[in-house]
Scaffold this active site. Structure first.
Site, PDB file in Angstrom:
ATOM      1  N   GLU A 206       1.100  -1.405   0.142  1.00  0.00           N
ATOM      2  CA  GLU A 206       0.117  -0.120   0.018  1.00  0.00           C
ATOM      3  C   GLU A 206       0.598   1.513  -0.228  1.00  0.00           C
ATOM      4  O   GLU A 206       0.467   1.985  -0.751  1.00  0.00           O
ATOM      5  CB  GLU A 206      -0.801  -0.273   1.545  1.00  0.00           C
ATOM      6  CG  GLU A 206      -2.652  -0.222   1.028  1.00  0.00           C
ATOM      7  CD  GLU A 206      -2.613  -0.432  -0.159  1.00  0.00           C
ATOM      8  OE1 GLU A 206      -2.863   0.330  -1.215  1.00  0.00           O
ATOM      9  OE2 GLU A 206      -4.348   0.675   0.844  1.00  0.00           O
TER      10      GLU A 206
ATOM     11  N   THR B 195      -4.520   7.823  -6.128  1.00  0.00           N
ATOM     12  CA  THR B 195      -4.354   8.045  -4.355  1.00  0.00           C
ATOM     13  C   THR B 195      -3.224   9.030  -4.026  1.00  0.00           C
ATOM     14  O   THR B 195      -3.805   9.554  -3.552  1.00  0.00           O
ATOM     15  CB  THR B 195      -4.556   6.338  -3.662  1.00  0.00           C
ATOM     16  OG1 THR B 195      -5.607   5.363  -3.661  1.00  0.00           O
ATOM     17  CG2 THR B 195      -4.695   6.962  -2.291  1.00  0.00           C
TER      18      THR B 195
HETATM   19  N1  HSE Z   1      -7.820   5.686   2.983  1.00  0.00           N
HETATM   20  C1  HSE Z   1      -7.508   6.170   2.161  1.00  0.00           C
HETATM   21  C2  HSE Z   1      -7.275   7.726   1.781  1.00  0.00           C
HETATM   22  C3  HSE Z   1      -8.298   4.913   1.370  1.00  0.00           C
HETATM   23  O1  HSE Z   1      -8.503   8.462   1.399  1.00  0.00           O
HETATM   24  O2  HSE Z   1      -6.389   8.078   1.278  1.00  0.00           O
HETATM   25  C4  HSE Z   1      -6.942   5.114  -0.563  1.00  0.00           C
HETATM   26  O3  HSE Z   1      -6.367   4.427  -0.023  1.00  0.00           O
END
Ligand code: HSE
Length: 309
Positions: free
Chosen positions: A128, A181
């Site tokens: 991630e 992201t």
């Molecule tokens: N919590 C993360 C974000 C989720 O909103 O950036 C996406 O990977």
């Protein structure tokens, strides 16, 4: 066992009130992954179908997560990962989490399961981190544990599985644009005003309480994001209109799925969830924007083994 095939599901992170800590697992969409033992040690990426993904093990989130696990445990053999990628990268429903979680889950099984599903989260977080620039477990925890999950801490990693009101059905609409992201995190402020923080943790606490008490009304009132969504909304075509159309059609709540561009809605019952999907789709039809629609129960199981050989 020399090979394992598994279904690694998509997931919705944040759920409006829980940026980086709350998430739930979907059942109707996910990747099919095969992990096989190899004579040479390490992790390689084999066949990839459905999407173009990096084949370099140091650039692919699945192998990076797998390598993180192998740093901690000795293995005399290596692993090849084949991926049939059904989840579009950059869609906001945990594409990288599915790859990373599937890889560590498969490798762990072939090693004789030295780690629990919960313990695997921290290895998958390295995948991630590669994808989004920040190690957060709000997609990984639901993929590995199933259902709704809360990450009390992303630093010391403390992930908790939550109960699931059985009538909840998710509607996800993915307008066909890609939003990384990394980019939708870059526009966020690093501080939040105290009054906004107060509202947000009030909503998060109430949301969790609603899951435990099956209180759909309270759940509905808690789905609100005063902190993140106002900034990210501008990145998603017709976000406000689409969200409002979901609410007008009976959804309990709606917001950005993860870092977008997908928009999720939660409804009580499948009939409402389908009506909500049609209303959200109508918004994109009006502007001729292609979209994908998913209607799914909450997947309480998480990653599922399809075959062992
Ligand atoms: N919590 C993360 C974000 C989720 O909103 O950036 C996406 O990977």
């Amino acid at each position: 066992m020399n090979q394992i095939e598994l279904f690694s599901p998509a997931s919705v992170a944040n759920v409006s009130c829980g940026f980086d800590v709350l998430g739930f697992c979907l059942g109707s969409i996910g990747d099919i992954m095969r992990v096989s033992k190899t004579k040479t040690t390490g992790v390689t990426i084999g066949k990839v179908t459905g999407q173009n993904l990096p084949m370099d093990p140091l650039k692919n989130v699945a192998s990076v997560a797998g390598l993180a696990l192998l740093k901690e445990i000795h293995s005399e053999f290596g692993f090849q990962i084949d991926i049939n990628k059904n989840i579009n990268p950059g869609s906001g429903i945990g594409s990288s989490a599915a790859s990373a979680a599937g890889a560590v889950f498969g490798i762990n099984e072939l090693l004789g399961s030295p780690y629990t599903r919960n313990e695997l989260i921290r290895f998958a977080m390295e995948g991630e981190a590669l994808a989004s620039g920040a190690a957060h477990a709000d997609n990984l925890a639901p993929v590995l544990l199933g259902g709704f999950t809360l990450v009390r801490s992303n630093h010391s990693l403390d992930a908790i599985k939550l109960p699931n009101p059985s009538e909840l059905i998710a509607t996800i609409i993915h307008p066909k644009i890609e939003l990384k992201t990394l980019h939708s995190r870059a526009i966020l402020k690093t501080t939040i005003p105290l009054n906004k923080a107060t509202e947000q943790w009030g909503n998060l606490g109430a949301f969790i309480s609603a899951l435990y008490t099956n209180d759909y009304e309270l759940l509905s009132r808690s789905i609100e994001d005063k902190v993140i969504e106002p900034y990210r909304a501008v990145l998603i075509p017709k976000f406000e209109e689409t969200r409002q159309s979901a609410l007008d059609s009976g959804a309990l709540g709606s917001g950005i799925s993860g870092s977008g561009p997908s928009i999720y809605a939660l409804s009580k019952g499948r009939e409402t969830a389908e009506k909500v999907g049609a209303a959200m789709g109508a918004v994109y039809k009006k502007i001729n924007l292609e979209y994908q629609l998913h209607i799914s129960e909450i997947n309480t199981e998480g990653i599922k083994v399809l075959r062992r050989e």
